[in-house]
Write a protein that holds these residues in place. Structure first.
Motif, short mmCIF file in Angstrom:
data_model
loop_
_atom_site.label_atom_id
_atom_site.label_comp_id
_atom_site.label_asym_id
_atom_site.label_seq_id
_atom_site.Cartn_x
_atom_site.Cartn_y
_atom_site.Cartn_z
N LEU A 10 1.04 -1.33 0.05
CA LEU A 10 -0.53 0.38 0.14
C LEU A 10 0.62 1.27 0.04
O LEU A 10 1.74 1.45 0.36
N LEU A 11 0.49 1.65 -0.88
CA LEU A 11 1.35 3.91 -1.25
C LEU A 11 0.06 4.28 -0.26
O LEU A 11 -0.87 4.58 -1.48
N ALA A 12 0.29 5.01 0.51
CA ALA A 12 -0.68 6.55 0.90
C ALA A 12 -0.69 7.44 1.12
O ALA A 12 0.79 7.85 2.26
N ASP A 13 -0.35 8.53 0.65
CA ASP A 13 -0.31 9.82 0.45
C ASP A 13 -2.08 10.63 1.60
O ASP A 13 -2.65 10.70 1.05
N LEU A 14 -1.26 10.70 3.11
CA LEU A 14 -2.18 11.28 3.94
C LEU A 14 -2.30 12.75 3.74
O LEU A 14 -1.09 13.00 4.01
N SER B 206 6.56 2.12 6.78
CA SER B 206 7.19 3.81 6.79
C SER B 206 6.91 4.87 6.26
O SER B 206 5.23 4.84 6.22
N ILE B 207 7.27 6.13 6.99
CA ILE B 207 6.41 7.18 6.96
C ILE B 207 7.78 8.36 6.32
O ILE B 207 8.64 7.81 7.29
N HIS B 208 7.04 8.92 5.86
CA HIS B 208 7.66 10.61 5.51
C HIS B 208 6.96 11.29 5.70
O HIS B 208 5.78 11.43 5.40
N ALA C 112 3.86 10.69 3.64
CA ALA C 112 3.76 9.71 3.04
C ALA C 112 3.82 8.05 3.83
O ALA C 112 4.93 8.06 4.62
N VAL C 113 2.96 7.19 3.59
CA VAL C 113 3.39 6.06 4.21
C VAL C 113 3.24 4.94 3.04
O VAL C 113 2.47 4.53 1.93
N ASP C 114 4.14 3.61 3.33
CA ASP C 114 4.52 2.81 2.80
C ASP C 114 4.56 1.92 3.46
O ASP C 114 4.80 1.58 4.62
N ILE C 115 3.61 0.76 3.00
CA ILE C 115 3.05 -0.81 3.85
C ILE C 115 3.15 -1.73 2.82
O ILE C 115 2.37 -2.05 1.71
#
Length: 123
Positions: free
Chosen positions: A13-17, A72-74, A83-86
């Motif tokens: 999952l690539l999530a832009d919060l 990961s989170i940036h 930006a969250v990468d799961i």
């Protein structure tokens, strides 16, 4: 759990919060705790983590290595953005982890890309 316990099949999952309060995106310890909680509740096993704050008013970069892969989170507090990468394989549930993270950060919007990861003979 052995190295062969997980098939090379997973969900990434690539999530832009966005629309996140800046204070939530600056707190390195709180973000690490949040990602650890999300991983555990998603059924993943945390192997190691490393989080770095770029300064009092700046963002955070962090990663958890999981037996099932990683989270990961940036963060960019000045833009209210994370930006969250799961990526998780096996029985772990990446959407559960994302739901926990997005709720805790009170994200106004989540743009999500979902990628199924597998070798060609399993696609």
């Amino acid at each position: 759990m052995t190295a062969s316990a997980h098939l090379p099949l997973g969900t990434h999952l690539l999530a832009d919060l966005s629309g996140v309060d800046a204070a939530l995106l600056r707190d390195c310890a709180a973000l690490e705790s949040l990602l650890r909680q999300a991983a555990i509740e998603a059924g993943a096993r945390v192997l190691h983590g490393h989080f770095h704050s770029f300064g009092a008013e700046l963002g955070v970069t962090g990663v958890l290595l999981l037996a099932e892969s990683h989270i990961s989170i940036h963060t960019w507090p000045e833009a209210g953005f994370a930006a969250v990468d799961i990526f998780m394989c096996g029985a772990a549930r990446p959407q559960v982890a994302l739901d926990i993270i997005a709720a805790a950060l009170q994200a106004g919007h989540c743009a999500l890309q979902t990628v199924r990861r597998a070798p060609p003979d399993h696609a």
